[in-house]
Every structure is written in C-alpha cells, then in structure tokens.
Write an enzyme that holds these catalytic residues in place. Structure first.
Site, mmCIF file in Angstrom:
data_model
loop_
_atom_site.group_PDB
_atom_site.id
_atom_site.type_symbol
_atom_site.label_atom_id
_atom_site.label_comp_id
_atom_site.label_asym_id
_atom_site.label_seq_id
_atom_site.Cartn_x
_atom_site.Cartn_y
_atom_site.Cartn_z
ATOM 1 N N SER A 120 -64.634 -31.723 -14.532
ATOM 2 C CA SER A 120 -64.675 -32.538 -15.502
ATOM 3 C C SER A 120 -65.587 -33.684 -15.308
ATOM 4 O O SER A 120 -65.627 -34.333 -14.171
ATOM 5 C CB SER A 120 -63.482 -33.327 -16.050
ATOM 6 O OG SER A 120 -63.134 -34.246 -16.941
ATOM 7 N N LYS A 170 -57.907 -27.696 -16.684
ATOM 8 C CA LYS A 170 -58.971 -28.019 -17.270
ATOM 9 C C LYS A 170 -58.970 -27.793 -18.725
ATOM 10 O O LYS A 170 -59.555 -28.674 -19.696
ATOM 11 C CB LYS A 170 -60.289 -27.333 -16.588
ATOM 12 C CG LYS A 170 -61.611 -27.858 -17.348
ATOM 13 C CD LYS A 170 -61.888 -29.391 -17.389
ATOM 14 C CE LYS A 170 -63.352 -29.695 -17.454
ATOM 15 N NZ LYS A 170 -63.961 -29.255 -18.464
ATOM 16 N N HIS A 173 -57.045 -30.554 -20.176
ATOM 17 C CA HIS A 173 -57.676 -31.685 -20.309
ATOM 18 C C HIS A 173 -58.522 -31.821 -21.562
ATOM 19 O O HIS A 173 -58.510 -32.854 -22.142
ATOM 20 C CB HIS A 173 -58.526 -31.735 -18.963
ATOM 21 C CG HIS A 173 -59.634 -32.793 -19.061
ATOM 22 N ND1 HIS A 173 -60.701 -32.551 -19.549
ATOM 23 C CD2 HIS A 173 -59.581 -33.885 -18.378
ATOM 24 C CE1 HIS A 173 -61.771 -33.534 -19.370
ATOM 25 N NE2 HIS A 173 -60.846 -34.426 -18.533
ATOM 26 N N ASN A 174 -59.336 -30.693 -21.636
ATOM 27 C CA ASN A 174 -60.060 -30.712 -22.789
ATOM 28 C C ASN A 174 -59.448 -31.098 -24.247
ATOM 29 O O ASN A 174 -60.010 -31.519 -25.034
ATOM 30 C CB ASN A 174 -61.302 -29.353 -22.733
ATOM 31 C CG ASN A 174 -62.281 -29.651 -21.681
ATOM 32 O OD1 ASN A 174 -62.013 -30.481 -20.731
ATOM 33 N ND2 ASN A 174 -63.291 -28.911 -21.898
ATOM 34 N N GLU A 177 -58.628 -34.448 -24.532
ATOM 35 C CA GLU A 177 -59.926 -35.179 -25.032
ATOM 36 C C GLU A 177 -60.251 -35.143 -26.202
ATOM 37 O O GLU A 177 -60.624 -36.065 -26.915
ATOM 38 C CB GLU A 177 -60.916 -34.489 -23.866
ATOM 39 C CG GLU A 177 -62.531 -34.897 -24.217
ATOM 40 C CD GLU A 177 -63.474 -34.080 -23.495
ATOM 41 O OE1 GLU A 177 -64.191 -33.262 -24.367
ATOM 42 O OE2 GLU A 177 -63.483 -34.109 -22.284
#
Length: 298
Positions: A120, A170, A173-174, A177
């Site tokens: 990231s 990840k 995480h996205n 986001e």
C-alpha cells in the site's frame, strides 16, 4: 540481496529504484522493453525475457512479481519450467487472496517457495517507503525480512499469517479505503452546495488536515488536488472507476456473513457513477489520482 524483479509499471519501477538505493542487486525485466532500458540506466541489470531473468539470478533464486492480478498465472506458467526447487516467488501485486492460497499450494508441490505481499502507498510509497503486509511461511518471511524492511516506511511492514493472509489484509485495507474516500467525497459535496456561508473548500481541506479527528493522508491529498486543479475540479472526472479490490472485499464479507454496509455502498456508488457524474465523484476521483496515479481526467 539479489532479486529478480518482473513488472516495471508505475509501482514496480519505483520500487526497484528504492531497492537499488538500498544496495540490493536487481535483475529487472518487463513485458515491454522501454522500462527495462530506463531502469538499467539507474543501476539494474537488464533481462529482456523471463528466461534471461532466471538465468541471471543466482540459485536459490528470489523472483519478485509486480504485475496485474490477472497476469500472475500467465507469468507463473511461463516461469515455472525455468525454476528449481528452493527458489522463491514473491507476489507483490493486488492478487485475490484465494488465488494466493491456491498459488502457494501449487508452487509448494513443485518445491517452490511463495510469499504474498500486499503493498500500500501507491507509486510514491513504492519509491519512498510503502506499507507491506506479508503472507506465507513465517520462516520465509524471516529470511526475506530485510527486503520488506527496505521497501517500507519506518515500522510499516509485518507478517500477517499463512499464504493468502498478506493479500487478504491488503484487500480489506482497500475496502476500508473505498469507504473513507466516499465519506470525504460526500462531506465535501455537501459543503459545495451554494449557501450563505460561501465556504472555501480548499481552506477547509487545509484545516481538516491539521490535527482534526479526520486528519489523514487522504485529506492531505485532497488539499493538494484543490491546489492543483481548483475547487471546482473541472478537469477531474465525476465518474469513479474501481479496480476490483472493493468488490473482492464485499464478496468475502458476504461469504463470511459480515455486514460491510459502508464499503458496499461506496462500491455501489462507483458503479452507479458511470454515466452519472457528480461532485462527490470528482472528489473521489481526485483522491484516486493523487495517491494511485490513476487516470482521472475528463
């Protein structure tokens, strides 16, 4: 450490530059020739195909892949006959975690090691220090920890668990986001409505970015977008693209029976924005352009 690096896009080329600065020995390759020539000028050893890449890396080889998720299997199919037991593949792209679990198992059958590394930070992070989330066998993570430390910002890497864990973390995480960007977009769209206050959104983004509860890299990037593009964001698309990780997050949540209402709504907004541009969409697009280098111009 010597690393064979395949994939010199906006993330890969920047990461190779950082690795070279950290004194790693990089043999660099790519599908097209021009990025190889460019990175060779900065100290990498060029290899113009996978066979040349594998030949130039000493055994046991370490090969880092930085390619789109839908290209990973093709690259693995082509490179597998060239590898030997004890070699290691690190997938640093945005692969679906289920695919990373499968690839880890398939490679292990051929005595090839595998780590999945979620990265990231966008192109700037790749160049100056990213956040890295790693999955795979712990002893492999320990072996390659110097690499992960050298491509990361301070204290910005870690071991997440067995194969697939790095890309799972990840992916989530996205998804988070997506929700954060959507909330910022909606809030600034609300303040963009004409009112007696005559609000200065650029000034508000500056204030939000100094010790407020929502101070973040996102509010910083929005302030930069306003400085570069103007508050109207006239040249920024109000239609927001999505690259897949948000959908993966929503799909995984449904399988696990976990509500992700905010993330799902943010994903649906992006889908519905196609043909329905809005100021919210402009803000979200501007943020995508700032941190990811995505094409967001009208």
């Amino acid at each position: 450490m010597q690393i064979g690096y395949y994939g010199l896009g906006k993330m890969g080329a920047n990461m190779v530059e950082l690795l070279l600065e950290k004194k790693h020995d990089i043999i660099a390759s790519n599908r097209s020739k021009e990025p190889i020539d460019e990175i060779a000028k900065k100290g990498a050893t060029p290899a113009y195909d996978l066979e040349g890449l594998v030949k130039k890396v000493k055994k046991p080889r370490t090969i880092w892949l930085m390619v789109p998720h839908d290209a990973v299997d093709t690259v693995l199919t082509d490179i597998m006959p060239l590898l030997a037991p004890g070699d290691t593949i690190i997938d640093g792209g945005n692969s679906l975690y289920k695919e990373s679990i499968r690839r880890g198992k398939d490679l292990e059958k051929n005595e090839i090691n595998f780590l999945d590394a979620g990265v990231s930070g966008g192109p700037d992070g790749a160049r100056n220090g990213a956040c890295v989330m790693v999955g795979g066998k712990k002893e492999l993570f320990d072996k390659y920890e110097d690499i992960f430390r050298d491509i990361s910002a301070k204290d910005a890497y870690g071991y997440m668990g067995k194969s697939g864990a790095g890309h799972f973390v990840k992916m989530v995480h996205n998804g988070i986001e997506y929700g954060m960007m959507q909330a910022i977009g909606e809030g600034f769209a609300l303040m963009n409505v004409p009112s007696d206050f005559d609000l200065d959104l650029k000034e508000i983004s500056r204030i939000y970015n100094h010790q407020s509860v929502i101070t973040s890299r996102l509010t910083d990037w929005l302030e930069k977008a306003y400085v570069q593009e103007g508050v109207a964001l006239e040249n920024i698309s109000g239609e927001v693209s999505h690259s897949g990780e948000g959908q993966w997050t929503v799909d995984a949540a449904k399988e696990m029976d976990i509500p992700v209402t905010v993330i799902e709504a943010a994903l649906e907004f992006r889908k519905m924005s196609q043909g329905n541009p809005s100021y919210t969409g402009k803000v979200v697009s501007a943020l995508r352009g700032q941190f990811g280098g995505h094409e967001v111009k009208n």
